[in-house]
Scaffold this motif. Structure first.
Motif, mmCIF file in Angstrom:
data_model
loop_
_atom_site.group_PDB
_atom_site.id
_atom_site.type_symbol
_atom_site.label_atom_id
_atom_site.label_comp_id
_atom_site.label_asym_id
_atom_site.label_seq_id
_atom_site.Cartn_x
_atom_site.Cartn_y
_atom_site.Cartn_z
ATOM 1 N N SER A 72 0.690 -1.210 -0.268
ATOM 2 C CA SER A 72 -0.161 -0.119 0.147
ATOM 3 C C SER A 72 0.763 1.453 -0.247
ATOM 4 O O SER A 72 2.303 1.565 0.648
ATOM 5 N N ALA A 73 0.424 2.460 -0.472
ATOM 6 C CA ALA A 73 0.722 3.794 -0.647
ATOM 7 C C ALA A 73 1.680 4.329 0.289
ATOM 8 O O ALA A 73 2.300 4.197 1.141
ATOM 9 N N SER B 78 -7.235 -0.520 4.017
ATOM 10 C CA SER B 78 -7.093 -0.615 3.141
ATOM 11 C C SER B 78 -8.263 -1.210 2.108
ATOM 12 O O SER B 78 -8.634 -0.858 0.533
ATOM 13 N N ARG B 79 -9.945 -0.624 2.300
ATOM 14 C CA ARG B 79 -11.518 -0.706 1.691
ATOM 15 C C ARG B 79 -11.312 1.489 1.159
ATOM 16 O O ARG B 79 -11.402 0.689 -0.438
ATOM 17 N N ARG C 222 -8.079 2.224 0.135
ATOM 18 C CA ARG C 222 -7.519 2.302 -1.125
ATOM 19 C C ARG C 222 -8.203 0.979 -2.176
ATOM 20 O O ARG C 222 -7.800 1.584 -3.419
ATOM 21 N N ALA C 223 -8.633 0.349 -1.749
ATOM 22 C CA ALA C 223 -10.103 -0.641 -3.125
ATOM 23 C C ALA C 223 -10.193 0.540 -4.200
ATOM 24 O O ALA C 223 -10.615 0.062 -5.263
ATOM 25 N N ARG D 217 -9.738 3.118 -4.110
ATOM 26 C CA ARG D 217 -9.634 4.349 -5.102
ATOM 27 C C ARG D 217 -8.495 4.179 -6.449
ATOM 28 O O ARG D 217 -8.637 4.236 -7.010
ATOM 29 N N GLU E 245 -11.150 -5.722 -5.058
ATOM 30 C CA GLU E 245 -10.626 -6.721 -3.688
ATOM 31 C C GLU E 245 -10.635 -7.761 -4.646
ATOM 32 O O GLU E 245 -9.564 -9.050 -3.867
ATOM 33 N N PRO F 83 -12.681 -12.599 -0.943
ATOM 34 C CA PRO F 83 -11.659 -11.728 -1.147
ATOM 35 C C PRO F 83 -12.411 -10.715 -0.409
ATOM 36 O O PRO F 83 -11.721 -9.448 -0.590
ATOM 37 N N TYR G 217 -7.005 -7.099 3.248
ATOM 38 C CA TYR G 217 -7.635 -7.777 2.662
ATOM 39 C C TYR G 217 -7.154 -8.664 1.353
ATOM 40 O O TYR G 217 -5.696 -8.353 1.564
ATOM 41 N N PHE H 200 -6.045 -9.245 -1.639
ATOM 42 C CA PHE H 200 -6.072 -8.786 -2.080
ATOM 43 C C PHE H 200 -4.452 -7.583 -1.982
ATOM 44 O O PHE H 200 -3.596 -7.707 -3.134
ATOM 45 N N GLU H 201 -4.156 -7.542 -1.103
ATOM 46 C CA GLU H 201 -3.355 -6.562 -0.498
ATOM 47 C C GLU H 201 -2.065 -7.899 -0.067
ATOM 48 O O GLU H 201 -0.563 -7.724 -0.006
ATOM 49 N N PHE I 253 -2.336 2.507 -11.306
ATOM 50 C CA PHE I 253 -2.528 3.249 -10.870
ATOM 51 C C PHE I 253 -1.565 3.709 -9.566
ATOM 52 O O PHE I 253 -1.545 4.800 -9.203
ATOM 53 N N ARG J 289 8.456 1.975 -6.908
ATOM 54 C CA ARG J 289 9.269 2.353 -6.404
ATOM 55 C C ARG J 289 11.179 0.923 -6.311
ATOM 56 O O ARG J 289 10.997 0.425 -5.358
#
Lengths: 298, 329, 337
Positions: free
Chosen positions: A9-10, A16-17, A19-20, A22, A296, B108, B151, B153-154, C25, C292
């Motif tokens: 993640s950035a 998480s939500r 970000r999903a 976005r 997701e 998911p 989640y 997916f990460e 993205f 990165r």
């Protein structure tokens, strides 16, 4: 691109939500048709909700008459012209969207949860439950919706309420079919079996494991449905079986305006275009919605 | 050998799947997915089950954890018939499973914390005790506590598989069924996951039923191994014995077809003719020894009689006409 | 265009400083950062690495099947003396499936289930004929197809020709895919993880077959795989990729005898051995985020030998005539101490 590793993640504190969302929005934005759909739908919803404030002549929505200004062509004063009793067509279109959206909310609010529930049960349990639910669904699917709606409203006496009930009765089965096929594919997913081994109850598996994975399918379908419900509602009204005058319904407006074609075209063509606008918006949006909702999963 | 009751006893287990045809779905025959399989898993052991796709090894795993029922035969858990235990929460929590595909074994749409709390909730853990237990589980599989809110997916494949292991461990089982837990992972990730599984086994005194087609991995990871072909066991023994002296032509062929990375390993491969063709459909099992259609050593009796599962060494059995009688020293 | 171009002694395929970036993205993912590789006539070359290392992106860039945008491709890919990246579309199209051909990975999805094997193979021949301006009759094409089906040792080619994919086993379908790649007499073959979808015994058979065909036809082969065992048994020369770079390359014998780059060594240590008895280590950490990437050597955050100069990108150092490693450990000055 499937070869690429998922990047972490950035920002560490971003949920998480969020970000999903976005990421989904990023993909959605790159689909011009979907964005156009979204814009149309937002316009329609704003028009409907804001009609009392936006309409230049709110009284046109009712039994108002102004014979001095009947059959006026579109002008700055009357954007969409006026009708046979001098009501402002633009104002009536705005109010007409209210009726259309009310129809959508009522019909889908009633039929979708019911259809989804039956689909879940049939898909998950199989056996005789599946047989009974799916055969009934098939019978309903075999009846052409518009014809059935015509029959029901004709039998019950034409009114907006009866029209909504008729359409609802015909709508649930599509969702049952859709959810049934989705669940059929999902019920052997490893996470469902893992939940079973973990000792989870059927209710948990159905509503917490399987249903969330149906949401994107349902949302897309509901969005596409919204367009069709507006279309069928307008169709019923056009035939005089839905909303009754003076309710400002788009279908009714097209029907009464049609008497003055082709000279006073704006009275029927512009409400007709308004219907087209709304349906187009919901359809374009529906196609793009999957991008937004399925991040997701992908 | 000690006389301790084995943790899991599988006795003469058979699973038939009906083949249905026609308008009324009449049963016109059966697929014998598992055919008279029997083995024990001892406490603390890693028991390997090897075989190609279609061998029935995954069906067997599903039966052991209770996702499917057997057609006949018996499974005992610490001496007790599972049939009488099944359905009771008590048994359910004692045998857990880790699935093959990290991509689909986590929902998911649910966060890691939600996923890990399912087994806890359904096994009567107090709601207030769930959050600390989730953290403990994550720590056990070497993931940071911040992963609770993530989640699937990460997560990378290896991280997902760690979460799946944590979920299986949540209710403190005694036996873990590992169905190809690393076959979808890269070797560098596989090595870490295997290391984790070894450590957890030692710490928690677990036993594993390890299902895989990767013989090199089996060689390093298991105590004993059984090789399955078309629903039957064709060889079973201590891993070292089976790899050093494979008795069944199928086992030999399987070992010799593994691509290896060093001369040293290549030298260990049995010098046998390659196995021909592919595994037949389980709906159409050849008569006699089911392997005879592909066996480089097949001779007349193989086409007629199914060989017995005989002893060829210390706790080493095989099912082949080349070994007609028990030949234990 | 000439397929058998004036290419005496030079490589069939030469990739120079290939750079591929994707806009995503999260920003620009700098996936390939300067990949160099060569495939000589008759040589079997392996491109090995774990998922996400960029080997598939490299393969797609060579085949010209990267969607662009979002991909941005720079560098040079020379095939038979001609520059592919600047070549016209039609010319490039004409190469695909003819001089340069590909064996797909998954025999279950690479064939269309609703057409007969013969129809699908005929299409491949017909398209290639059209691109090359060749005129052949249907029976000539059929004869060629039956010949190749026999070459990949499919029993009863006539029957296979009329079969649908579902009627064939996984191994037979993989053979059909190999036949498909050979139909138009390519000189260069790319094989993407051949046989990984199959069981070990079947995979073994397929690899042997592919090996023999490549030898008999004198083809150059570029094989993409994650399986070091397959590389050892199938190739003469190996490129090891990590995070979009070739970290080590050399003859298969040299690399398997003495893997040099810390990544290659770690990778070898992770492979379970059939001889057993070895605890294996795994590699700490994860593949870097391509948006990165670490500065310098991309492996340094996970490398046990990392030091200050690893923040600069190491060039490829010679370890022997046919063995090169992109690691500062192998810098000539270091070699003495």
């Amino acid at each position: 691109m499937s070869d690429l590793a998922l990047s972490p993640s950035a920002t560490p504190d971003e949920s998480s939500r969020h970000r999903a969302w976005r990421r989904g929005w990023y993909r959605f934005r790159r689909n011009p048709a979907a964005v156009a759909g979204l814009v149309l739908v937002v316009l329609v919803v704003v028009a409907a909700l804001g009609a009392p404030w936006l309409a230049p002549s709110p009284e046109s929505a009712g039994t108002f008459v102004n014979f001095g200004e009947r059959h006026q062509p579109p002008s700055l004063h009357h954007l969409f012209g006026t009708d046979n009793v001098g009501r402002d067509v633009f104002s009536r279109v705005l109010y007409g969207y209210r009726v259309s959206l009310l129809l959508v909310v009522f019909v889908l609010g009633l039929s979708v949860p019911f259809g989804v529930l039956l689909g879940l049960l049939a898909g998950y349990y199989g056996g005789w439950i599946e047989t009974v639910i799916m055969r009934i669904t098939d019978i309903f699917l075999a009846i052409p919706a518009l014809v059935m709606a015509l029959a029901i409203t004709a039998a019950l006496s034409p009114s907006l309420m009866n029209g909504m009930i008729a359409i609802s009765l015909l709508w649930w089965n599509w969702h049952t079919r859709l959810i049934y096929t989705t669940v059929h594919a999902l019920r052997h997913e490893e996470y469902v079996e893992a939940a079973k081994i973990a000792g989870a109850s059927d209710a948990h598996i159905l509503f917490r494991e399987i249903l969330p994975n149906c949401i994107s399918v349902i949302s897309v379908k509901v969005t596409l449905d919204a367009g069709f419900v507006i279309l069928i509602g307008a169709g019923l009204s056009f035939l005089g079986l839905g909303a009754q005058p003076p309710t400002p319904d788009l279908g009714t407006m097209v029907a009464s305006g049609a008497n003055y074609l082709p000279e006073d075209w704006w009275e029927s063509v512009l409400p007709g275009l308004a219907i087209l606008f709304a349906i187009l918006g919901f359809n374009l949006l529906g196609d793009g919605l999957r991008d937004l909702l399925d991040v997701e999963v992908s | 050998m000690s006389t301790e009751v084995p943790l899991l006893q599988v006795e003469d287990l058979t699973k038939l799947f009906p083949i249905r045809r026609g308008l009324f779905q009449r049963v016109i025959g059966h697929v014998r997915a598992i055919d008279g399989v029997g083995f024990d898993i001892r406490r603390g052991e890693i028991f390997g089950l090897a075989g190609e796709s279609g061998s029935g090894k995954s069906t067997l795993a599903r039966i052991v954890v209770g996702l499917d029922g057997a057609s006949s035969g018996r499974i005992r858990f610490v001496g007790e018939d599972v049939h009488t235990l099944r359905g009771t929460r008590g048994f359910r929590r004692r045998v857990q499973m880790v699935f093959q595909n990290p991509g689909s074994s986590l929902n998911p749409r649910r966060s890691i914390e939600q996923t890990l709390s399912v087994p806890l909730r359904f096994h009567g853990i107090a709601p207030s005790a769930i959050a600390p237990r989730v953290r403990e589980l994550l720590e056990m599989v070497e993931l940071p506590a911040s992963f609770r809110a993530k989640y699937p997916f990460e997560l990378s494949g290896g991280q997902k598989q760690r979460v799946a292991i944590a979920r299986a461990l949540a209710v403190e089982p005694e036996l873990l069924v590992l169905d190809e837990p690393t076959s979808a992972l890269d070797v560098s990730v596989q090595a870490k996951v295997i290391e984790l599984l070894m450590r957890i086994r030692n710490e928690l005194d677990l036993s594993y039923l390890f299902i895989s087609h990767d013989l090199s991995l089996m060689r390093n990871f298991t105590t004993r191994i059984a090789v399955m072909y078309l629903g039957k066991l064709c060889e079973m023994g201590f891993t070292g014995d089976v790899f050093d002296h494979p008795a069944h032509p199928y086992t030999q062929g399987l070992i010799s077809s593994v691509p290896v990375v060093s001369e040293e390993e290549a030298a260990l491969k049995p010098a046998v003719e390659r196995i021909r063709g592919e595994i037949p459909s389980p709906a159409n099992v050849p008569p006699g020894c089911s392997f005879h259609t592909r066996c480089p050593a097949a001779f007349r009796p193989c086409r007629i009689d199914d060989p017995a599962f005989v002893q060829v060494g210390f706790e080493h059995r095989t099912r082949c006409h080349l070994f007609p009688r028990d030949s234990t020293a | 265009m000439t397929v058998s171009g004036p290419n005496k002694g030079g490589p069939v395929l030469r990739v120079d400083d290939l750079r591929v970036a994707f806009s995503t993205f999260d920003g620009v993912a700098d996936v390939l950062s300067g990949v160099d590789l060569e495939v000589h006539p008759g040589q079997r070359v392996g491109l090995v690495g774990e998922s996400g290392c960029g080997k598939s992106v490299t393969m797609r860039a060579i085949m010209g099947i990267l969607a662009s945008p979002p991909a941005r491709v720079r560098g040079r890919i020379t095939f038979a003396g001609e520059e592919l990246l600047t070549m016209g579309r039609a010319q490039r199209q004409a190469l695909k499936g003819t001089a340069m051909s590909m064996v797909f990975q998954d025999p279950m999805t690479a064939l269309n289930p609703v057409f007969r094997i013969g129809e699908q193979l005929t299409d491949v021949v017909r398209w290639a004929d059209r691109r090359r301006g060749l005129r052949r009759t249907a029976s000539e094409r059929r004869a060629r197809i039956l010949e190749v089906l026999g070459q990949v040792r499919l029993p009863d080619p006539e029957r296979i020709f009329d079969a649908y994919p579902v009627q064939l086993s996984g191994g037979m379908r993989q053979r059909v895919l190999i036949a498909m790649a050979l139909l138009n007499r390519p000189r260069f073959l790319i094989a993407d993880e051949p046989g990984t979808a199959l069981d070990v015994t079947t995979q073994d058979e397929i690899l042997r077959l592919l090996n023999e065909l490549v030898r008999d036809e004198g083809l150059a082969l570029l094989m993409i795989t994650h399986n070091l065992g397959v590389v050892r048994e199938m190739t003469d020369y190996v490129y090891v990729m990590y995070a979009g770079n070739v970290v080590e390359h050399g003859t298969t014998d040299a690399i398997f005898a003495a893997p040099a780059h810390p990544y290659t060594r770690a990778l070898f240590a992770c492979v379970p051995k059939l001889s057993g008895g070895r605890a294996y280590a795994g590699i700490e950490g994860t593949l870097p985020d391509y948006t990165r990437p670490p500065e310098g050597c991309r492996f340094h955050p996970r490398c046990p030998h990392a030091e200050a100069r690893c923040f600069e990108r190491p060039p490829s150092f010679d370890l022997g005539e046919q063995h090169h490693s992109a690691c500062w450990l192998h810098a000539p000055t270091e070699a003495k101490s």
